[in-house]
Enzyme design. Structure first.
Site, PDB file in Angstrom:
ATOM      1  CB  CYS A 110      35.895  65.608  46.939  1.00  0.00           C
ATOM      2  SG  CYS A 110      37.687  65.479  46.744  1.00  0.00           S
ATOM      3  CG  HIS A 247      34.036  63.543  43.654  1.00  0.00           C
ATOM      4  ND1 HIS A 247      34.641  64.675  43.166  1.00  0.00           N
ATOM      5  CD2 HIS A 247      34.991  62.900  44.382  1.00  0.00           C
ATOM      6  CE1 HIS A 247      35.898  64.723  43.588  1.00  0.00           C
ATOM      7  NE2 HIS A 247      36.131  63.651  44.319  1.00  0.00           N
ATOM      8  CG  ASN A 277      39.657  64.522  42.756  1.00  0.00           C
ATOM      9  OD1 ASN A 277      38.863  65.458  42.833  1.00  0.00           O
ATOM     10  ND2 ASN A 277      39.813  63.634  43.730  1.00  0.00           N
TER      11      ASN A 277
END
Length: 360
Positions: A110, A247, A277
């Site tokens: 990520c 994020h 996500n």
């Protein structure tokens, strides 16, 4: 001295949407349960490979910057879910956009997009390159065991991209910090790789595993520490930050992070409700959405931070330039999808649910 400015941006999101209510048709969950714990309402499921989403996002970013693929000096593609390991899929994007430059993939999960932006800004500031395309693209639905609620509700597919260009005008990427916490590498993982026994069919049952509580604590610690570090190195304080693009892993993580950093919640951009996500794609997609919503304005000081498997973490500070609208607009789009999200994932759902029932 050369400064690295964001001059182009673009995203690509599949049209097939999987809602929380859709998930409730085959697992024990509810829309309320998922929303209150994650902030997620829906996510997108791709019917094409990661490189195709990346290519569409790249074409939009190039158009926004007003440049052609042939003008690029480098392509950096951040992904943990490439179509192929050999060759890298940056080369696929390169072919699709007509570029003739270096191209490589990076996997920092990520945090990958910010890793890529950091590397690219250093290349520009050193004088090595003038125009670099950075992409974050993921098809994480490929890794999901749909019988495991703790991960099945979290992830989605999508891609985002930016163009960084050299400029004599001060600003752009002011600084960045990268880190990794190897003690936490086992709390967020998938066993896909050469450690698999390729002759054992059970090895194909790879999936994302997560220890949610440990990830929560380490994510806030990692992003918070690096954010403070990059601010200090740039000679700035929290009060100097106009906007935060974190994020998008979990809305609770974002809320806790900005609260501990004493950043007003209204300064933090949150779009996880619509995408889930998307790993390396979350920040470039968020940049595109924030621009389209008018939340990024000329001259803003923007802080961005991320964490991911590894456990990687990254933070970046940038001063946005004068332009917040694209120079040109591309008509690039993914091919039409004739299936719903539930239909797309049905083979995997049936497989993993049958394996789960057998194990019981």
């Amino acid at each position: 001295m050369q400064y690295a400015h964001i001059t182009g941006w673009g995203k690509s999101v599949p049209t097939a949407t999987l809602t929380n209510d859709d998930l409730a048709t085959f697992m024990e969950t509810t829309d309320e349960w998922i929303k209150t714990r994650t902030g997620i309402s829906k996510r997108n499921i791709s019917h094409v490979n990661t490189s195709e989403m990346a290519s569409v996002a790249a074409k939009h970013a190039l158009a926004a910057a007003g440049i052609d693929g042939s003008e690029l000096d480098l392509i950096i593609l951040a992904t943990a879910s490439p179509d192929t390991l050999i060759p890298n899929i940056a080369s696929t994007v390169q072919a699709n956009i007509g570029a003739t430059c270096g191209a490589f993939d990076i996997n920092a999960a990520c945090s990958g997009f910010l890793y890529g932006v950091g590397l690219a800004s250093s290349m520009i500031k050193s004088g090595q390159n003038k125009k670099i395309l950075i992409i974050g693209a993921e098809r994480l639905s490929f890794y999901l065991d749909w019988s495991r609620r703790e991960t099945a509700v979290l992830f989605g597919d999508g891609a985002g991209a930016i163009v960084l260009e050299a400029s004599d005008t001060p600003g752009g990427i002011l600084g960045y910090e990268l880190n990794n916490d190897p003690e936490g590498r086992d709390i967020l993982q998938s066993n896909f790789g050469t450690q698999m026994d390729r002759f054992d069919t059970d090895s194909l049952d790879f999936y994302i595993h997560i220890n949610g509580q440990d990830v929560f604590k380490r994510a806030i610690h990692g992003m918070g520490n690096l954010s403070h570090t990059v601010l200090e190195k740039c000679g700035m304080a929290i009060d100097d930050v106009d906007f935060v693009i974190p994020h998008q892993a979990n809305e609770r993580i974002i809320d806790t992070l900005v609260s501990r950093m004493k950043i007003p919640k209204e300064k933090a951009f949150v779009n996880i409700a619509d995408y889930g996500n998307t790993s390396a794609a979350t920040i470039p997609i968020a940049i595109c959405d924030a621009l389209s919503q008018g939340k990024i304005v000329a001259g803003q000081t923007i802080l961005s931070c991320a964490f991911g498997a590894g456990l990687t973490s990254a933070a970046m500070l940038l001063k946005w330039g004068e332009r917040t609208t694209p120079i040109n607009v591309s008509d690039a789009a993914l091919p039409a999808c004739d299936k719903t999200a539930l239909q797309l994932i049905k083979p995997a759902v049936d497989y993993f649910l049958s394996k789960s029932d057998t194990a019981k």
